[in-house]
Design a protein around this motif. Structure first.
Motif, PDB file in Angstrom:
ATOM      1  N   GLN A 193      36.191  45.635  49.836  1.00  0.00           N
ATOM      2  CA  GLN A 193      35.893  45.034  48.519  1.00  0.00           C
ATOM      3  C   GLN A 193      35.486  46.177  47.661  1.00  0.00           C
ATOM      4  OE1 GLN A 193      32.253  42.448  49.652  1.00  0.00           O
ATOM      5  NE2 GLN A 193      33.691  40.979  49.592  1.00  0.00           N
ATOM      6  N   THR A 194      35.881  46.088  46.418  1.00  0.00           N
ATOM      7  CA  THR A 194      35.429  47.106  45.445  1.00  0.00           C
ATOM      8  C   THR A 194      34.610  46.344  44.202  1.00  0.00           C
ATOM      9  OG1 THR A 194      37.277  48.210  46.019  1.00  0.00           O
ATOM     10  CG2 THR A 194      36.304  48.791  43.851  1.00  0.00           C
ATOM     11  N   GLU A 195      33.531  46.853  43.967  1.00  0.00           N
ATOM     12  CA  GLU A 195      32.893  46.244  42.571  1.00  0.00           C
ATOM     13  C   GLU A 195      33.265  47.276  41.559  1.00  0.00           C
ATOM     14  OE1 GLU A 195      28.574  45.305  41.307  1.00  0.00           O
ATOM     15  OE2 GLU A 195      28.742  45.480  43.344  1.00  0.00           O
ATOM     16  N   LEU A 196      33.835  46.765  40.395  1.00  0.00           N
ATOM     17  CA  LEU A 196      34.174  47.544  39.119  1.00  0.00           C
ATOM     18  C   LEU A 196      33.008  47.341  38.274  1.00  0.00           C
ATOM     19  CD1 LEU A 196      37.852  46.521  39.152  1.00  0.00           C
ATOM     20  CD2 LEU A 196      36.791  48.561  40.238  1.00  0.00           C
ATOM     21  N   ASN A 197      32.211  48.264  38.210  1.00  0.00           N
ATOM     22  CA  ASN A 197      31.035  48.326  37.116  1.00  0.00           C
ATOM     23  C   ASN A 197      31.572  49.437  35.899  1.00  0.00           C
ATOM     24  OD1 ASN A 197      29.374  46.714  38.572  1.00  0.00           O
ATOM     25  ND2 ASN A 197      28.735  48.036  39.834  1.00  0.00           N
ATOM     26  N   PHE A 198      32.809  49.626  35.701  1.00  0.00           N
ATOM     27  CA  PHE A 198      33.223  50.147  34.556  1.00  0.00           C
ATOM     28  C   PHE A 198      34.171  49.807  33.636  1.00  0.00           C
ATOM     29  CE2 PHE A 198      37.313  51.142  35.989  1.00  0.00           C
ATOM     30  CZ  PHE A 198      37.603  50.841  37.345  1.00  0.00           C
ATOM     31  N   THR A 199      34.299  50.159  32.479  1.00  0.00           N
ATOM     32  CA  THR A 199      35.340  49.655  31.426  1.00  0.00           C
ATOM     33  C   THR A 199      36.542  50.571  31.596  1.00  0.00           C
ATOM     34  OG1 THR A 199      33.529  48.975  30.089  1.00  0.00           O
ATOM     35  CG2 THR A 199      35.571  49.206  29.271  1.00  0.00           C
ATOM     36  N   MET A 200      37.547  49.707  31.915  1.00  0.00           N
ATOM     37  CA  MET A 200      38.912  50.123  31.667  1.00  0.00           C
ATOM     38  C   MET A 200      39.502  49.709  30.348  1.00  0.00           C
ATOM     39  SD  MET A 200      42.084  49.548  34.419  1.00  0.00           S
ATOM     40  CE  MET A 200      40.967  49.649  35.823  1.00  0.00           C
ATOM     41  N   PRO A 201      39.636  50.457  29.685  1.00  0.00           N
ATOM     42  CA  PRO A 201      40.154  50.201  28.098  1.00  0.00           C
ATOM     43  C   PRO A 201      41.594  50.144  28.015  1.00  0.00           C
ATOM     44  CG  PRO A 201      39.327  52.452  27.970  1.00  0.00           C
ATOM     45  CD  PRO A 201      39.134  51.750  29.413  1.00  0.00           C
TER      46      PRO A 201
ATOM     47  N   HIS B  35      48.059  47.226  32.976  1.00  0.00           N
ATOM     48  CA  HIS B  35      48.748  46.592  34.080  1.00  0.00           C
ATOM     49  C   HIS B  35      48.224  45.536  34.955  1.00  0.00           C
ATOM     50  CE1 HIS B  35      45.464  48.915  36.170  1.00  0.00           C
ATOM     51  NE2 HIS B  35      45.642  48.152  36.956  1.00  0.00           N
ATOM     52  N   LEU B  36      47.137  45.147  34.312  1.00  0.00           N
ATOM     53  CA  LEU B  36      46.591  43.672  34.803  1.00  0.00           C
ATOM     54  C   LEU B  36      47.091  42.584  33.807  1.00  0.00           C
ATOM     55  CD1 LEU B  36      42.807  45.338  34.870  1.00  0.00           C
ATOM     56  CD2 LEU B  36      44.441  45.035  36.871  1.00  0.00           C
TER      57      LEU B  36
ATOM     58  N   ALA C 158      40.185  44.831  27.854  1.00  0.00           N
ATOM     59  CA  ALA C 158      39.640  46.033  28.737  1.00  0.00           C
ATOM     60  C   ALA C 158      39.243  45.114  29.899  1.00  0.00           C
ATOM     61  CB  ALA C 158      38.049  46.171  27.782  1.00  0.00           C
ATOM     62  N   GLN C 159      38.645  46.015  30.883  1.00  0.00           N
ATOM     63  CA  GLN C 159      38.212  45.391  32.058  1.00  0.00           C
ATOM     64  C   GLN C 159      36.830  45.813  32.510  1.00  0.00           C
ATOM     65  OE1 GLN C 159      39.765  46.683  35.943  1.00  0.00           O
ATOM     66  NE2 GLN C 159      39.538  45.003  36.629  1.00  0.00           N
ATOM     67  N   GLN C 160      36.079  44.956  32.863  1.00  0.00           N
ATOM     68  CA  GLN C 160      34.607  45.395  33.005  1.00  0.00           C
ATOM     69  C   GLN C 160      34.045  44.658  34.241  1.00  0.00           C
ATOM     70  OE1 GLN C 160      31.771  45.125  29.883  1.00  0.00           O
ATOM     71  NE2 GLN C 160      30.668  47.135  30.657  1.00  0.00           N
ATOM     72  N   ARG C 161      33.313  45.050  35.338  1.00  0.00           N
ATOM     73  CA  ARG C 161      32.949  44.419  36.477  1.00  0.00           C
ATOM     74  C   ARG C 161      34.019  43.500  37.033  1.00  0.00           C
ATOM     75  NH1 ARG C 161      29.052  42.954  32.895  1.00  0.00           N
ATOM     76  NH2 ARG C 161      27.770  44.619  32.433  1.00  0.00           N
TER      77      ARG C 161
ATOM     78  N   LEU D 281      41.173  50.511  22.717  1.00  0.00           N
ATOM     79  CA  LEU D 281      41.340  49.067  23.277  1.00  0.00           C
ATOM     80  C   LEU D 281      42.780  48.506  23.181  1.00  0.00           C
ATOM     81  CD1 LEU D 281      38.032  47.469  22.274  1.00  0.00           C
ATOM     82  CD2 LEU D 281      38.683  48.628  24.593  1.00  0.00           C
ATOM     83  N   GLU D 282      43.656  48.967  22.349  1.00  0.00           N
ATOM     84  CA  GLU D 282      44.705  48.576  21.968  1.00  0.00           C
ATOM     85  C   GLU D 282      45.999  48.707  22.921  1.00  0.00           C
ATOM     86  OE1 GLU D 282      45.793  49.042  17.415  1.00  0.00           O
ATOM     87  OE2 GLU D 282      47.816  49.486  18.384  1.00  0.00           O
ATOM     88  N   ILE D 283      46.595  47.634  23.051  1.00  0.00           N
ATOM     89  CA  ILE D 283      47.891  47.677  23.745  1.00  0.00           C
ATOM     90  C   ILE D 283      48.866  46.589  23.294  1.00  0.00           C
ATOM     91  CG2 ILE D 283      46.891  47.953  26.145  1.00  0.00           C
ATOM     92  CD1 ILE D 283      48.008  45.218  26.713  1.00  0.00           C
ATOM     93  N   THR D 284      50.342  47.096  23.099  1.00  0.00           N
ATOM     94  CA  THR D 284      51.424  46.219  22.420  1.00  0.00           C
ATOM     95  C   THR D 284      52.134  45.670  23.764  1.00  0.00           C
ATOM     96  OG1 THR D 284      51.495  47.771  20.607  1.00  0.00           O
ATOM     97  CG2 THR D 284      53.161  46.586  20.977  1.00  0.00           C
ATOM     98  N   ILE D 285      52.399  44.432  23.302  1.00  0.00           N
ATOM     99  CA  ILE D 285      53.343  43.845  24.328  1.00  0.00           C
ATOM    100  C   ILE D 285      54.556  43.536  23.541  1.00  0.00           C
ATOM    101  CG2 ILE D 285      53.954  41.870  25.618  1.00  0.00           C
ATOM    102  CD1 ILE D 285      51.650  43.091  26.943  1.00  0.00           C
ATOM    103  N   LYS D 286      55.703  43.983  24.204  1.00  0.00           N
ATOM    104  CA  LYS D 286      57.132  43.912  23.466  1.00  0.00           C
ATOM    105  C   LYS D 286      57.858  42.663  24.168  1.00  0.00           C
ATOM    106  CE  LYS D 286      57.183  48.587  22.256  1.00  0.00           C
ATOM    107  NZ  LYS D 286      58.140  49.872  21.965  1.00  0.00           N
ATOM    108  N   ARG D 287      58.637  42.027  23.289  1.00  0.00           N
ATOM    109  CA  ARG D 287      59.355  40.866  23.745  1.00  0.00           C
ATOM    110  C   ARG D 287      60.643  41.582  24.330  1.00  0.00           C
ATOM    111  NH1 ARG D 287      58.457  35.889  22.234  1.00  0.00           N
ATOM    112  NH2 ARG D 287      57.325  36.672  20.342  1.00  0.00           N
TER     113      ARG D 287
END
Length: 84
Positions: A5-13, A19-20, A44-47, A76-82
């Motif tokens: 198990q991994t607890e994510l207590n950081f922000t992944m911006p 990839h999530l 972003a991903q946090q916890r 925090l920005e990402i671009t999704i392409k069609r």
């Protein structure tokens, strides 16, 4: 915490968390941008929770906190392409 198990207590911006974004979320994001070849949003991903904001409407608390802590919105920005 038990093994495996991994607890994510950081922000992944932004791009670090891109990839999530699963196929269903990608479809929903693109559905809100008909006729466009790409769309940007903020993530972003946090916890262990994936948080998104399309940049419209009221700014969520997590984005406001990111900015108050000295972060940049562009981080925090990402671009999704069609797909073509």
């Amino acid at each position: 915490m038990t093994h495996g198990q991994t607890e994510l207590n950081f922000t992944m911006p932004g791009q670090a968390a891109a990839h999530l974004v699963d196929a269903g979320m990608r479809r929903r994001i693109l559905a809100d941008a008909p006729g466009r070849t790409s769309t940007k949003f903020y993530i972003a991903q946090q916890r262990g929770h994936l948080m998104t904001w399309r940049g419209h409407g009221q700014m969520p608390a997590w984005v406001a906190k990111w900015l108050a802590d000295g972060g940049l919105l562009a981080e925090l920005e990402i671009t999704i392409k069609r797909d073509a």
